[in-house]
Design a protein around this motif. Structure first.
Motif, mmCIF file in Angstrom:
data_model
loop_
_atom_site.group_PDB
_atom_site.id
_atom_site.type_symbol
_atom_site.label_atom_id
_atom_site.label_comp_id
_atom_site.label_asym_id
_atom_site.label_seq_id
_atom_site.Cartn_x
_atom_site.Cartn_y
_atom_site.Cartn_z
ATOM 1 N N CYS A 55 -13.926 -6.999 -1.889
ATOM 2 C CA CYS A 55 -12.959 -6.702 -3.171
ATOM 3 C C CYS A 55 -11.536 -6.858 -2.554
ATOM 4 C CB CYS A 55 -13.199 -5.420 -3.818
ATOM 5 S SG CYS A 55 -11.915 -5.303 -5.163
ATOM 6 N N SER A 85 -13.514 -1.641 -1.294
ATOM 7 C CA SER A 85 -14.812 -1.530 -1.650
ATOM 8 C C SER A 85 -15.500 -3.090 -1.327
ATOM 9 C CB SER A 85 -15.093 -1.456 -3.193
ATOM 10 O OG SER A 85 -14.746 -0.493 -3.876
ATOM 11 N N CYS A 140 -12.049 -6.871 -7.910
ATOM 12 C CA CYS A 140 -12.340 -5.687 -8.577
ATOM 13 C C CYS A 140 -13.771 -5.563 -9.133
ATOM 14 C CB CYS A 140 -11.361 -5.176 -9.976
ATOM 15 S SG CYS A 140 -11.427 -3.737 -10.350
ATOM 16 N N VAL A 141 -14.517 -4.542 -8.512
ATOM 17 C CA VAL A 141 -15.752 -4.378 -8.947
ATOM 18 C C VAL A 141 -15.979 -3.056 -9.943
ATOM 19 C CG1 VAL A 141 -16.746 -5.718 -7.101
ATOM 20 C CG2 VAL A 141 -16.404 -3.281 -6.733
ATOM 21 N N GLY A 142 -14.701 -2.527 -10.432
ATOM 22 C CA GLY A 142 -14.838 -1.370 -11.139
ATOM 23 C C GLY A 142 -15.027 -0.028 -10.061
ATOM 24 N N ASN A 143 -14.573 -0.207 -9.009
ATOM 25 C CA ASN A 143 -14.962 1.115 -8.044
ATOM 26 C C ASN A 143 -13.624 1.421 -7.394
ATOM 27 O OD1 ASN A 143 -16.874 2.603 -6.997
ATOM 28 N ND2 ASN A 143 -16.655 1.504 -4.973
ATOM 29 N N CYS A 144 -12.456 1.098 -8.134
ATOM 30 C CA CYS A 144 -11.071 1.327 -7.590
ATOM 31 C C CYS A 144 -10.820 2.563 -7.117
ATOM 32 C CB CYS A 144 -10.077 0.951 -8.503
ATOM 33 S SG CYS A 144 -10.050 -0.458 -9.372
ATOM 34 N N GLY A 177 -9.085 -6.874 -5.026
ATOM 35 C CA GLY A 177 -8.192 -6.707 -5.869
ATOM 36 C C GLY A 177 -6.957 -5.541 -5.775
ATOM 37 N N GLU A 178 -6.147 -5.380 -6.489
ATOM 38 C CA GLU A 178 -4.980 -4.899 -6.129
ATOM 39 C C GLU A 178 -5.151 -3.368 -5.411
ATOM 40 O OE1 GLU A 178 -0.978 -3.337 -8.544
ATOM 41 O OE2 GLU A 178 -2.162 -5.321 -9.421
ATOM 42 N N SER A 179 -6.103 -2.575 -6.024
ATOM 43 C CA SER A 179 -6.130 -1.310 -5.409
ATOM 44 C C SER A 179 -6.837 -1.511 -4.265
ATOM 45 C CB SER A 179 -7.196 -0.517 -6.566
ATOM 46 O OG SER A 179 -7.338 0.878 -6.084
ATOM 47 N N CYS A 180 -7.985 -2.006 -3.866
ATOM 48 C CA CYS A 180 -8.795 -2.224 -2.570
ATOM 49 C C CYS A 180 -7.698 -2.930 -1.710
ATOM 50 C CB CYS A 180 -9.841 -3.106 -2.757
ATOM 51 S SG CYS A 180 -11.036 -2.256 -3.535
HETATM 52 S S1 FES Z 1 -9.564 -3.318 -6.916
HETATM 53 FE FE1 FES Z 1 -11.335 -3.141 -5.659
HETATM 54 S S2 FES Z 1 -12.864 -2.132 -6.889
HETATM 55 FE FE2 FES Z 1 -11.014 -2.377 -8.320
#
Ligand code: FES
Length: 150
Positions: free
Chosen positions: A76, A126, A117-121, A78-81
């Protein structure tokens, strides 16, 4: 690509307007990948241009043009990861497998892909292995995690 199977999928997806992404995802789910050689047939069937199909195929990281390895790893980004060292996890996976994103190991064991993003932020960073989400991945865990897959 398996012609009758492809033709059956394309018949189901002749809608107006056509949904190229859904069509390509079903082709990939059924056949493992979307062969670039099938683009003309897909375009003809959906009544769109070959550039339309090629554009969707190249835009979405979820779509692949070659059959994957036995295990598909999606790291992932995504922003959070990314805020939780996701880039370091990806670097560790690349180094351990000696492949880049989009590649498959020479032994056909792993294909490395990225996902956003896999919904595990809440418990990032992740990654997914064969569709199963793994959270709180530390870079140091990566070798043991990957080595646990045959
Ligand atoms: S950004 Fe990685 S799970 Fe949401």
């Amino acid at each position: 690509m398996s012609e009758p199977v492809l033709a059956a999928i394309l018949t189901r997806h002749r809608t107006s307007p056509p949904n190229i992404l859904h069509t390509l995802l079903e082709i990939q789910e059924t056949l493992g990948s979307v062969s670039p050689g099938a683009i003309p047939e897909i375009a003809r069937s959906l009544d769109v241009t070959e550039a339309d199909v090629a554009g969707v195929l190249s835009y979405y990281p979820e779509l692949r043009t070659a059959k994957p390895g036995r295990h598909v790893i999606r790291v992932c980004l995504g922003e959070s990861c990314m805020a939780n060292h996701g880039a370091t996890v990806l670097a560790r996976v690349r180094a351990h497998l000696k492949i880049e994103v989009g590649e498959t190991t020479r032994d056909g064991r792993f294909t490395l892909e990225r996902v956003y993003c896999v919904g595990n932020c809440a418990v990032g960073p992740s990654l997914m292995v064969d569709g199963e989400v793994v959270g709180r991945v530390s870079p140091d865990q990566v070798p043991a995690l990957l080595d646990s897959y045959p």
